[in-house]
Design a protein around this motif. Sequence first.
Motif, PDB file in Angstrom:
ATOM      1  N   LEU A  24       0.837  -1.196   0.000  1.00 13.68           N
ATOM      2  CA  LEU A  24       0.000   0.000   0.000  1.00 13.68           C
ATOM      3  C   LEU A  24       0.875   1.249   0.000  1.00 13.68           C
ATOM      4  O   LEU A  24       2.085   1.182   0.230  1.00 13.68           O
ATOM      5  CB  LEU A  24      -0.907   0.004   1.233  1.00 13.68           C
ATOM      6  CG  LEU A  24      -1.863  -1.181   1.401  1.00 13.68           C
ATOM      7  CD1 LEU A  24      -2.700  -1.002   2.659  1.00 13.68           C
ATOM      8  CD2 LEU A  24      -2.756  -1.356   0.181  1.00 13.68           C
ATOM      9  N   ASN A  25       0.255   2.403  -0.212  1.00 10.76           N
ATOM     10  CA  ASN A  25       1.031   3.648  -0.194  1.00 10.76           C
ATOM     11  C   ASN A  25       1.501   4.026   1.204  1.00 10.76           C
ATOM     12  O   ASN A  25       2.259   4.966   1.373  1.00 10.76           O
ATOM     13  CB  ASN A  25       0.254   4.797  -0.850  1.00 10.76           C
ATOM     14  CG  ASN A  25      -1.082   5.082  -0.179  1.00 10.76           C
ATOM     15  OD1 ASN A  25      -1.305   4.754   0.980  1.00 10.76           O
ATOM     16  ND2 ASN A  25      -1.984   5.712  -0.930  1.00 10.76           N
ATOM     17  N   THR A  26       1.068   3.268   2.218  1.00 13.14           N
ATOM     18  CA  THR A  26       1.579   3.423   3.588  1.00 13.14           C
ATOM     19  C   THR A  26       2.790   2.534   3.834  1.00 13.14           C
ATOM     20  O   THR A  26       3.338   2.534   4.931  1.00 13.14           O
ATOM     21  CB  THR A  26       0.499   3.038   4.603  1.00 13.14           C
ATOM     22  OG1 THR A  26       0.162   1.647   4.406  1.00 13.14           O
ATOM     23  CG2 THR A  26      -0.747   3.886   4.451  1.00 13.14           C
ATOM     24  N   LYS A  27       3.164   1.739   2.827  1.00 17.92           N
ATOM     25  CA  LYS A  27       4.235   0.728   2.879  1.00 17.92           C
ATOM     26  C   LYS A  27       3.789  -0.564   3.563  1.00 17.92           C
ATOM     27  O   LYS A  27       4.568  -1.514   3.658  1.00 17.92           O
ATOM     28  CB  LYS A  27       5.499   1.259   3.578  1.00 17.92           C
ATOM     29  CG  LYS A  27       6.033   2.563   3.000  1.00 17.92           C
ATOM     30  CD  LYS A  27       6.286   2.474   1.512  1.00 17.92           C
ATOM     31  CE  LYS A  27       6.829   3.785   0.951  1.00 17.92           C
ATOM     32  NZ  LYS A  27       6.964   3.749  -0.526  1.00 17.92           N
ATOM     33  N   ALA A  28       2.547  -0.618   4.045  1.00 19.26           N
ATOM     34  CA  ALA A  28       2.025  -1.853   4.632  1.00 19.26           C
ATOM     35  C   ALA A  28       1.777  -2.883   3.536  1.00 19.26           C
ATOM     36  O   ALA A  28       1.537  -2.542   2.371  1.00 19.26           O
ATOM     37  CB  ALA A  28       0.738  -1.574   5.392  1.00 19.26           C
ATOM     38  N   GLN A  29       1.830  -4.151   3.911  1.00 21.05           N
ATOM     39  CA  GLN A  29       1.593  -5.250   2.995  1.00 21.05           C
ATOM     40  C   GLN A  29       0.167  -5.774   3.165  1.00 21.05           C
ATOM     41  O   GLN A  29      -0.235  -6.150   4.264  1.00 21.05           O
ATOM     42  CB  GLN A  29       2.582  -6.383   3.260  1.00 21.05           C
ATOM     43  CG  GLN A  29       4.035  -6.011   3.033  1.00 21.05           C
ATOM     44  CD  GLN A  29       4.348  -5.866   1.564  1.00 21.05           C
ATOM     45  OE1 GLN A  29       4.226  -6.801   0.781  1.00 21.05           O
ATOM     46  NE2 GLN A  29       4.759  -4.659   1.172  1.00 21.05           N
ATOM     47  N   ILE A  30      -0.600  -5.799   2.072  1.00 23.29           N
ATOM     48  CA  ILE A  30      -1.963  -6.337   2.105  1.00 23.29           C
ATOM     49  C   ILE A  30      -1.987  -7.653   1.342  1.00 23.29           C
ATOM     50  O   ILE A  30      -1.499  -7.738   0.213  1.00 23.29           O
ATOM     51  CB  ILE A  30      -2.983  -5.337   1.518  1.00 23.29           C
ATOM     52  CG1 ILE A  30      -4.410  -5.895   1.639  1.00 23.29           C
ATOM     53  CG2 ILE A  30      -2.648  -4.953   0.085  1.00 23.29           C
ATOM     54  CD1 ILE A  30      -5.488  -4.890   1.252  1.00 23.29           C
ATOM     55  N   PRO A  31      -2.514  -8.726   1.942  1.00 23.78           N
ATOM     56  CA  PRO A  31      -2.608  -9.988   1.212  1.00 23.78           C
ATOM     57  C   PRO A  31      -3.476  -9.830  -0.036  1.00 23.78           C
ATOM     58  O   PRO A  31      -4.471  -9.100  -0.025  1.00 23.78           O
ATOM     59  CB  PRO A  31      -3.264 -10.930   2.228  1.00 23.78           C
ATOM     60  CG  PRO A  31      -2.890 -10.358   3.566  1.00 23.78           C
ATOM     61  CD  PRO A  31      -2.914  -8.869   3.353  1.00 23.78           C
ATOM     62  N   GLU A  35      -3.718  10.077  11.641  1.00 26.07           N
ATOM     63  CA  GLU A  35      -2.672  10.934  12.209  1.00 26.07           C
ATOM     64  C   GLU A  35      -2.471  10.671  13.699  1.00 26.07           C
ATOM     65  O   GLU A  35      -1.367  10.845  14.224  1.00 26.07           O
ATOM     66  CB  GLU A  35      -3.018  12.395  11.965  1.00 26.07           C
ATOM     67  CG  GLU A  35      -2.879  12.803  10.499  1.00 26.07           C
ATOM     68  CD  GLU A  35      -3.396  14.197  10.226  1.00 26.07           C
ATOM     69  OE1 GLU A  35      -4.290  14.664  10.972  1.00 26.07           O
ATOM     70  OE2 GLU A  35      -2.909  14.839   9.266  1.00 26.07           O
ATOM     71  N   LYS A  36      -3.512  10.249  14.385  1.00 25.82           N
ATOM     72  CA  LYS A  36      -3.415   9.934  15.810  1.00 25.82           C
ATOM     73  C   LYS A  36      -2.890   8.515  16.052  1.00 25.82           C
ATOM     74  O   LYS A  36      -2.714   8.114  17.206  1.00 25.82           O
ATOM     75  CB  LYS A  36      -4.782  10.097  16.481  1.00 25.82           C
ATOM     76  CG  LYS A  36      -5.269  11.538  16.545  1.00 25.82           C
ATOM     77  CD  LYS A  36      -6.671  11.609  17.139  1.00 25.82           C
ATOM     78  CE  LYS A  36      -7.175  13.046  17.210  1.00 25.82           C
ATOM     79  NZ  LYS A  36      -8.571  13.130  17.725  1.00 25.82           N
ATOM     80  N   GLY A  37      -2.659   7.766  14.988  1.00 26.00           N
ATOM     81  CA  GLY A  37      -2.135   6.408  15.124  1.00 26.00           C
ATOM     82  C   GLY A  37      -3.172   5.387  15.537  1.00 26.00           C
ATOM     83  O   GLY A  37      -2.819   4.291  15.984  1.00 26.00           O
ATOM     84  N   LEU A  38      -4.452   5.709  15.364  1.00 26.97           N
ATOM     85  CA  LEU A  38      -5.517   4.808  15.789  1.00 26.97           C
ATOM     86  C   LEU A  38      -5.793   3.716  14.766  1.00 26.97           C
ATOM     87  O   LEU A  38      -6.349   2.671  15.102  1.00 26.97           O
ATOM     88  CB  LEU A  38      -6.799   5.606  16.056  1.00 26.97           C
ATOM     89  CG  LEU A  38      -6.691   6.685  17.136  1.00 26.97           C
ATOM     90  CD1 LEU A  38      -7.997   7.471  17.237  1.00 26.97           C
ATOM     91  CD2 LEU A  38      -6.343   6.058  18.483  1.00 26.97           C
ATOM     92  N   VAL A  39      -5.409   3.952  13.511  1.00 28.90           N
ATOM     93  CA  VAL A  39      -5.628   3.000  12.439  1.00 28.90           C
ATOM     94  C   VAL A  39      -4.392   3.013  11.543  1.00 28.90           C
ATOM     95  O   VAL A  39      -3.734   4.043  11.393  1.00 28.90           O
ATOM     96  CB  VAL A  39      -6.913   3.357  11.645  1.00 28.90           C
ATOM     97  CG1 VAL A  39      -6.790   4.718  10.977  1.00 28.90           C
ATOM     98  CG2 VAL A  39      -7.260   2.285  10.621  1.00 28.90           C
ATOM     99  N   LYS A  40      -4.070   1.855  10.967  1.00 35.92           N
ATOM    100  CA  LYS A  40      -2.849   1.734  10.171  1.00 35.92           C
ATOM    101  C   LYS A  40      -2.986   2.343   8.774  1.00 35.92           C
ATOM    102  O   LYS A  40      -1.998   2.809   8.200  1.00 35.92           O
ATOM    103  CB  LYS A  40      -2.457   0.262  10.048  1.00 35.92           C
ATOM    104  CG  LYS A  40      -2.198  -0.438  11.376  1.00 35.92           C
ATOM    105  CD  LYS A  40      -1.003   0.132  12.100  1.00 35.92           C
ATOM    106  CE  LYS A  40      -0.698  -0.665  13.364  1.00 35.92           C
ATOM    107  NZ  LYS A  40       0.443  -0.099  14.116  1.00 35.92           N
TER     108      LYS A  40
END
Length: 307
Positions: free
Chosen positions: A6-13, A149-154
């Motif tokens: 993803l554009n957040t650098k997270a990996q989505i299956p 922005e508050k870090g509540l969701v990835k």
Amino acid sequence: MLHSTLNTKAQIPRLGLGTWESKGDDGYNAILDAFDAGYRSFDLAYAYGNEEQVGRAFKHIFDSGKAKREDLFITSKLWCTVHRPELVLPAYQQTLKNLQLDYLDLYLVHWPFAMPVGEGDFPKDEQGFRKTERVPLSATWKAMEELYEKGLVKAIGVSNTPVALLYELYCGCKIIPAVNQVELHPFCQQPKLVSFCERIGVHLTAYSPLGRSGGSHAEVNASTHPVLVEIGKKHNKSAAQVALRWQIQRSQNISIIPKSTRKERIIENISIFDFELTPAEMEQIAKLDENRHVVDAAALFNVPIFN
């Protein structure tokens, strides 16, 4: 399991379990069966009305020691009646409570329409359409950005959002949506949307990747289409597996979330990584496109955003 970034650098299956219409014990057991079959991505929504049983299934998995929270990619969605900015955080917190989770990997705006609060989850007007309320998507998105922005969701994203609305959001937002979850299957391929999302770095998740059969929706069923059946015979696979494999090969920017509560179908749907369609077969499937939506905003909201 294949993954996309993803554009957040997270990996989505690239493949997950859809949970729409998964109710009661069937919904609970579907999560457990899918986990045992190798699924690590699960697509949920408040509007599906099954958050509590799904949450119990996650708790069972974590309590058993079979997986840690970070091993799963869990998505849910903000419902239309809580689009007002001041309602977004409480809605997100309620979803976490229902699911017995501390965070979500991805939170989506379920539809780019607001509905009035205080009249139930599915308020309808005198014509039978779901009521809409004048809350701009951009206002709701700002509240979604605050969650991130508050870090509540990835990661945050949208769903059912066509090019025009997505482009307007893209031009005015601080945080570009990580995902747009839309209807994609051989009979509704949306090539322009697929190309546009690739260009601006928005991942696509395909819901109803096999279409639908019967019920209140028009029958659009990849599982029985003769072209897909014939291709499947060449690979010793079902037509449904061919349709899912086509989506995986079509673009690295697409993930799929076929839904089922049947254990044998859950296993069948994930068994698509041991064969490959030829270029000729991919072209055959590309020719099946009819731009045919089985989930129609015009029929639901009387707002033809897909036309």
